[in-house]
Design an enzyme around this catalytic site. Structure first.
Site, PDB file in Angstrom:
ATOM      1  N   ASP A 203      78.935  17.523  52.187  1.00 20.75           N
ATOM      2  CA  ASP A 203      79.643  18.220  53.264  1.00 20.75           C
ATOM      3  C   ASP A 203      80.993  18.674  52.709  1.00 20.75           C
ATOM      4  O   ASP A 203      81.822  17.847  52.321  1.00 20.75           O
ATOM      5  CB  ASP A 203      79.832  17.271  54.451  1.00 20.75           C
ATOM      6  CG  ASP A 203      80.326  17.983  55.696  1.00 20.75           C
ATOM      7  OD1 ASP A 203      80.343  19.224  55.697  1.00 20.75           O
ATOM      8  OD2 ASP A 203      80.696  17.291  56.660  1.00 20.75           O
TER       9      ASP A 203
ATOM     10  N   ASP B 225      78.246  25.193  54.588  1.00 17.23           N
ATOM     11  CA  ASP B 225      79.046  24.185  53.882  1.00 17.23           C
ATOM     12  C   ASP B 225      78.428  22.799  53.822  1.00 17.23           C
ATOM     13  O   ASP B 225      79.118  21.840  53.476  1.00 17.23           O
ATOM     14  CB  ASP B 225      80.434  24.094  54.507  1.00 17.23           C
ATOM     15  CG  ASP B 225      80.400  23.617  55.951  1.00 17.23           C
ATOM     16  OD1 ASP B 225      79.335  23.695  56.587  1.00 17.23           O
ATOM     17  OD2 ASP B 225      81.442  23.153  56.448  1.00 17.23           O
ATOM     18  N   GLU B 226      77.154  22.665  54.125  1.00 18.06           N
ATOM     19  CA  GLU B 226      76.535  21.346  53.997  1.00 18.06           C
ATOM     20  C   GLU B 226      75.053  21.467  53.701  1.00 18.06           C
ATOM     21  O   GLU B 226      74.403  22.438  54.071  1.00 18.06           O
ATOM     22  CB  GLU B 226      76.754  20.492  55.245  1.00 18.06           C
ATOM     23  CG  GLU B 226      76.064  20.995  56.488  1.00 18.06           C
ATOM     24  CD  GLU B 226      76.104  19.982  57.625  1.00 18.06           C
ATOM     25  OE1 GLU B 226      75.743  18.816  57.406  1.00 18.06           O
ATOM     26  OE2 GLU B 226      76.480  20.385  58.742  1.00 18.06           O
TER      27      GLU B 226
END
Length: 356
Positions: A10, A105-106
């Site tokens: 993350d 973003d993860e």
């Protein structure tokens, strides 16, 4: 059956971190991404400095301005976020094909097949975070565990720029003391229902029967029952077929010295060859990409009659491509080497691990 090893990566305050990287004057400032303070939009991301004022994602921009009037309000630049996300996902896929992106973003990575006695999952997670930092100048947090639920839980426990491992030795203690609102998937509405029924932490949830939880939450109740016990059988779902392998690096300062750049090309060629070897693949195209100090991206590709997989072969072609691309008067800030048109290798380059 081999025990699974899952990593959840993350990125830390991703949009705000990209803005601070691209505009160093924002570093260390309360950055609020989403639009102008006077806009009717909502906050996309807030830096940790802004969060100290109570600003958080999904908050109306007007409210964020009231809480943090001296904040730096930035309009979202999704082009930059998508480009950086593509870099990050490419790093993930240089380790394994089993990557399940959840957002820009993860992502989850199943690295079960990479783990060895001398290469535990935690070390692989450290390597991935190091690659992200070197290639994008951004920090990421990681969670490592034996299933997706616990890996995601772990990634949020030591933010920013941290890593947590949850295994059979500590899982019970972590879950029993966890605030119910910190369980992934428990939102405001669910949290209120839980509180109304005396569930405030993991132990309270654990003590409820499966029937009670199904009565309260319907089908979700079975999942909550399992989560309280650290159970999650869901797979890392990846439908992407690997088409290329590559590595790129951003220089600390803009560079136009051929010797320094070619040293980096050699290093990248070696890393690319190593990853091809792990996949037992060879490649029939080689591409070199550069980004100039003015952020202009240039690339050149060569298609090959015979496939390549060795460090030397990749470097020799990359060397020619770089010489075609370079302009002695234009410094560069990034260089990358990528190979594509992959096919199964008939010869596997040997590494030290093949003799252990």
């Amino acid at each position: 059956m081999t025990e699974r090893r899952i990593i959840h990566i993350d990125m830390d305050y991703f949009f705000a971190q990209v803005e601070m990287r691209d505009n160093p004057k924002l570093k260390g400032k309360p950055v609020i991404v989403g639009g102008k303070a006077s806009s009717r939009g909502v906050v996309s991301t807030a830096s940790y400095e802004a969060r100290k004022y109570g600003v958080h994602s999904a908050m109306p921009m007007s409210q964020a301005h009231k809480l943090c009037p001296n904040g730096y309000f930035v309009t979202s630049n999704f082009g930059a976020y998508r480009e950086t996300s593509a870099q990050i996902m490419s790093i993930f896929r240089s380790y394994t094909d089993k990557v399940e992106p959840m957002s820009l973003d993860e992502a989850y990575l199943d690295i079960t097949e990479l783990v060895r006695p001398d290469l535990p999952a935690s070390k692989i997670a450290q390597y991935i975070r190091k690659d992200i930092l070197e290639q994008t100048h951004l920090t990421a947090s990681a969670g490592v565990s034996y299933n997706k639920f616990l890996a995601k839980l772990a990634s949020g426990m030591n933010k920013p720029d941290g890593m947590t491992v949850i295994d059979y030795r500590n899982v019970h203690d972590i879950l029993m003391t966890l605030d119910i609102g910190d369980f992934p998937g428990v939102g405001k509405a669910s949290k209120k229902v839980m509180h109304d029924n005396g569930i405030f932490n993991g132990r309270d949830l654990y003590e409820k029967t499966e029937f009670e939880l199904i009565r309260l939450f319907g089908k979700r109740g079975r999942g909550l029952y399992n989560k309280a016990r650290g159970i999650d059988h869901s797979e890392v779902k990846s439908t992407r077929v690997r088409k290329s392998v590559g590595t790129e690096r951003t220089f600390a300062t803009d560079v136009n010295d051929d010797e320094e750049i070619l040293r980096k090309v050699w290093e990248l060629s070696g890393k690319t060859a190593e990853r091809l070897n792990k996949l037992q693949k060879s490649a029939k195209t080689v591409t070199v990409k550069i980004k100039t100090y003015q952020f202009e991206t240039l690339s050149k590709q060569m298609s090959l009659r015979d496939s390549v997989s060795s460090e030397e072969d990749i470097y020799n072609i990359a060397y020619l491509l770089y010489n075609d691309l370079k302009d002695p008067d234009v410094p560069i800030r990034l260089i990358g080497v990528t190979v594509g048109n992959l096919e199964q290798s008939t010869y596997k380059n040997m590494t030290i691990y093949d003799f252990i």
